[in-house]
Design a protein around this motif. Structure first.
Motif, short mmCIF file in Angstrom:
data_model
loop_
_atom_site.label_atom_id
_atom_site.label_comp_id
_atom_site.label_asym_id
_atom_site.label_seq_id
_atom_site.Cartn_x
_atom_site.Cartn_y
_atom_site.Cartn_z
N ASP A 132 0.93 -0.93 0.48
CA ASP A 132 0.12 -0.02 -0.11
C ASP A 132 0.63 1.53 0.31
N ALA A 133 2.17 1.38 -0.17
CA ALA A 133 3.16 2.19 -0.47
C ALA A 133 2.60 3.41 -0.64
N PHE A 134 1.79 3.07 -2.18
CA PHE A 134 1.08 4.49 -3.33
C PHE A 134 -0.22 4.19 -3.22
N ALA A 135 -0.57 4.10 -2.07
CA ALA A 135 -1.98 4.66 -1.48
C ALA A 135 -2.49 6.09 -1.39
N SER A 136 -1.72 6.73 -0.50
CA SER A 136 -2.04 8.37 -0.84
C SER A 136 -2.56 8.86 -2.14
N ASN A 137 -2.31 8.18 -3.04
CA ASN A 137 -3.43 8.77 -4.41
C ASN A 137 -4.67 8.49 -4.64
N ARG A 138 -5.07 7.44 -3.68
CA ARG A 138 -6.49 7.59 -3.41
C ARG A 138 -7.17 7.83 -2.03
N MET A 139 -8.46 8.01 -2.25
CA MET A 139 -9.29 8.18 -0.77
C MET A 139 -10.52 7.05 -0.97
N VAL A 140 -10.75 7.24 -0.03
CA VAL A 140 -11.52 5.96 0.29
C VAL A 140 -12.65 7.31 1.03
N CYS A 141 -14.16 7.14 0.75
CA CYS A 141 -15.21 8.16 1.49
C CYS A 141 -15.69 6.83 2.34
N ILE A 142 -15.97 7.47 3.40
CA ILE A 142 -16.79 6.12 4.58
C ILE A 142 -18.56 6.65 4.66
N ILE A 143 -19.60 6.28 4.47
CA ILE A 143 -20.33 6.66 4.71
C ILE A 143 -21.46 6.32 5.80
N ASP A 144 -20.76 6.13 7.00
CA ASP A 144 -21.90 5.67 7.93
C ASP A 144 -21.49 6.37 9.63
N SER A 145 -21.51 5.83 10.86
CA SER A 145 -22.18 6.23 11.96
C SER A 145 -21.16 6.91 12.51
N GLY A 146 -19.62 7.34 11.71
CA GLY A 146 -18.70 7.93 12.48
C GLY A 146 -17.46 7.36 12.89
N TYR A 147 -16.53 8.16 13.26
CA TYR A 147 -14.74 7.45 13.31
C TYR A 147 -13.68 7.92 14.90
N ASP A 148 -14.07 6.77 15.32
CA ASP A 148 -13.06 7.42 16.33
C ASP A 148 -11.30 7.77 16.08
N ARG A 149 -11.54 9.28 16.35
CA ARG A 149 -10.11 9.33 15.24
C ARG A 149 -9.15 9.45 17.14
N ALA A 224 -27.92 10.68 -0.21
CA ALA A 224 -27.44 11.57 -1.07
C ALA A 224 -26.46 12.89 -1.34
N SER A 225 -27.42 12.99 -0.24
CA SER A 225 -26.01 14.30 0.54
C SER A 225 -25.19 13.89 0.50
N ALA A 226 -24.68 12.92 0.69
CA ALA A 226 -23.41 12.44 2.11
C ALA A 226 -22.22 12.31 0.35
N ALA A 227 -23.22 11.25 -0.53
CA ALA A 227 -22.35 11.09 -1.49
C ALA A 227 -21.72 11.77 -2.17
N ASN A 228 -22.44 13.12 -2.53
CA ASN A 228 -22.34 14.37 -3.00
C ASN A 228 -21.24 14.95 -2.58
N LYS A 229 -20.99 14.89 -1.33
CA LYS A 229 -19.62 15.46 -0.21
C LYS A 229 -19.08 14.46 -0.78
N CYS A 230 -19.03 13.57 -0.34
CA CYS A 230 -17.97 11.98 -0.75
C CYS A 230 -17.21 12.77 -2.25
N GLY A 231 -17.94 12.78 -3.46
CA GLY A 231 -17.59 13.30 -4.83
C GLY A 231 -16.76 14.74 -4.16
N ALA A 232 -16.69 15.89 -3.85
CA ALA A 232 -16.56 16.80 -3.54
C ALA A 232 -15.30 16.93 -2.78
N ALA A 233 -14.80 16.35 -2.04
CA ALA A 233 -14.20 15.63 -1.74
C ALA A 233 -12.30 15.33 -1.88
N GLY A 234 -13.32 14.71 -3.42
CA GLY A 234 -12.72 13.92 -3.72
C GLY A 234 -12.08 12.08 -3.43
N ALA A 235 -13.14 12.01 -3.43
CA ALA A 235 -13.41 10.65 -3.21
C ALA A 235 -12.93 9.39 -4.57
#
Length: 521
Positions: A132-149, A224-235
């Motif tokens: 996964d050395a080159f994975a920084s060129n990809r973004m995964v957008c997770i639409i769900d219940s949040g993330y414990d950062r 639908a709104s969340a998916a569009n936000k994913c797209g706008a973020a560059g996912a």
């Protein structure tokens, strides 16, 4: 059927009114009685006029859908006919519900250990064979219940997210589902701590859009709104471990557009174990993902139909949950360790004392005072068994099964002060030969859990897609999708089938195929 002007038909208006009267739109943030929640799509540049019409109809705008000329509204059912005739309205549809697709029964399986715990799914999808050395060129957008950062296995990731007025900040997770999904995608490879994800070295970019709060459901407008936000973020990839049984035109428009723009949409097939289709997984622009177990066998809860495209591990998947918010069980008798499950509702506590036979636990018996009660399953409920042990002076309880295998138990609303566990029939029989020996019963706070569901299969595919794609960023979403399907490990009947789709997603096989044949071959 919609009219030629794409407005809602009278049957839908009538149907929505009937549903409102029947109380179908109930829930923590559902429309009030006698109103319905609908999506109104309108002509470009007419938002103000439509809002005015909604206000005149005594409705309320609940969500302006990001990236679309559409809004979700609550409106009296009797006002729908007037809105459908508004010349600025393109169509109206019910704002249908979306829920997480996961079963929360802990697995009795054991993950593969290699310093850290390596969940079996990581090896099954060949994630350990592709860098996964080159994975920084990809973004995964997770639409769900949040993330414990703040999680020890997630904090080091490159992660951004969205604030939502309804669900709050993306970095909180009240029902654990989103954090579990995220761990499968990208739990960090960090000095023997916890587990590892498909992309384990902190390179993959994550974006989190939180649509589920504590109540665990959302509307299609939010999705639908969340998916569009994913797209706008560059996912590049959108991962959705969620769904519902009814189609949404608004939702489909959003995903179709994102797919044509080069975003790969991935969603769970559903957990009802039947042939029904789920949405958004049923849209052509979305990949539908089924679940299998560590033996590559179809999971009996996984929905099966001709839309299932790929399969991935979804039974007994070990992953992250918010720090300290779960429980784990530990049981030993006379120096022998046994597999055990924590009784749901048990206090987080540890007790050590001699083991005593408490029979069915159906009566108070002072003979077990100061001891750990070994209790057979059957006759009465678990809460009564554990309560009788406590009333007898017992310091801990073990309920063993009356049929082969382990099980999950719950105390319901009963509150006890002693830790309680479940055990298999075979282990119960073994422990009966150890009466009088020292037994330790422990229910401890945990930051990891085993979950079942097509929810758990979906992030495996989303993460593999990003991992493989990172090596071939010039491939389009459609080409990558074709390559993943063509390189899947065929399972079940020869060729694509309703349970496995094209088969088990394979990272190394997909990488090798693209490297050899090129994108989409």
């Amino acid at each position: 059927m919609a009219s030629k002007h794409n407005r809602v038909s009278r049957p839908l208006a009538t149907c929505l009114a009937a549903l409102a009267a029947a109380g179908v739109f109930s829930g923590a943030h559902a429309a009030p009685p006698d109103t319905v929640r609908v999506i109104v799509a309108f002509k470009p540049g007419t938002a103000a006029q439509v809002k005015s019409a909604v206000s005149a109809a005594r409705g309320a705008v609940k969500l302006e859908i990001f990236g679309m000329n559409a809004m979700a509204i609550d409106v009296p059912a009797v006002a729908l006919k007037g809105l459908e005739n508004n010349p600025n309205v393109q169509y109206i549809e019910e704002d249908v519900v979306r829920r997480p697709f996961a079963l929360t029964t802990p697995s009795t399986g054991t993950p593969y250990a290699a310093g850290q715990l390596v969940p079996y799914g990581i090896k099954l999808v060949q994630a350990d064979q592709v860098s996964d050395a080159f994975a920084s060129n990809r973004m995964v957008c997770i639409i769900d219940s949040g993330y414990d950062r703040k999680h020890e296995d997630l904090a080091a990731n490159r992660v951004t997210g969205e604030y939502d007025a309804g669900t709050g900040w993306w970095y909180t997770d009240e029902n654990h589902h989103g954090t579990h999904v995220a761990g499968t995608v990208a739990a960090v490879n960090n000095s023997g701590t916890g587990v590892v994800g498909v992309n384990a070295n902190g390179q993959l970019r994550l974006h989190i859009v939180k649509v589920f709060g504590k109540d665990g459901w959302a509307y299609s407008s939010s999705l639908a709104s969340a998916a569009n936000k994913c797209g706008a973020a560059g996912a590049n990839v959108i991962s959705m471990s969620l769904g519902g049984d009814r189609r949404s035109q608004t939702e489909q428009v959003a995903f179709d557009k994102l797919y044509t723009q080069g975003v790969l949409n991935v969603a769970a097939a559903g957990n009802d174990g039947n042939r029904a289709v789920s949405y958004p997984a049923n849209y052509h622009s979305v990949m539908s993902i089924g679940a299998l177990d560590e033996n590559r066998q179809w999971a009996s809860f996984s929905q099966y139909n001709n839309k299932v495209e790929l399969s991935a591990p979804g039974v007994g998947v070990l992953s992250t949950i918010p720090m300290g918010q779960g429980v784990e069980a530990a049981l030993s008798v006379g120096g022998t360790d046994y597999a055990a499950g924590a009784m749901e509702g048990s206090p987080v506590k540890t007790a050590t004392a001699p083991l005593a036979d408490f029979g069915l636990g159906d009566a108070v018996d002072g003979a077990v005072s100061g001891k750990v009660c070994l209790i057979a399953r059957g006759s009465i409920d678990f809460a009564t068994k554990v309560s009788n042990c406590e009333k007898s002076g017992g310091v801990g309880a073990i309920v063993y099964n009356n049929v082969a295998g382990g099980f999950g138990g719950t105390l319901g609303t009963t509150v006890t002060a002693i830790p309680s566990l479940t055990a298999s029939q075979a282990d119960g029989a073994a422990m009966k030969t150890q009466l009088g020996q020292s037994a330790t019963v422990a229910v401890k706070a945990a930051s990891y859990a085993y979950y079942d569901g097509t929810s758990m299969a979906t992030p495996h595919v989303s993460a593999v897609a990003a991992l493989v794609w990172s090596h071939f960023p010039r491939c389009t979403a459609a080409e990558l999708r074709a390559s993943l399907n063509a390189s899947a490990q065929d399972l079940g009947p020869l060729g694509r089938d309703t349970r496995y789709g094209y088969g088990l997603v394979q990272a190394k096989a997909a990488y090798d195929r693209i490297k050899s044949l090129g994108c989409g071959k």
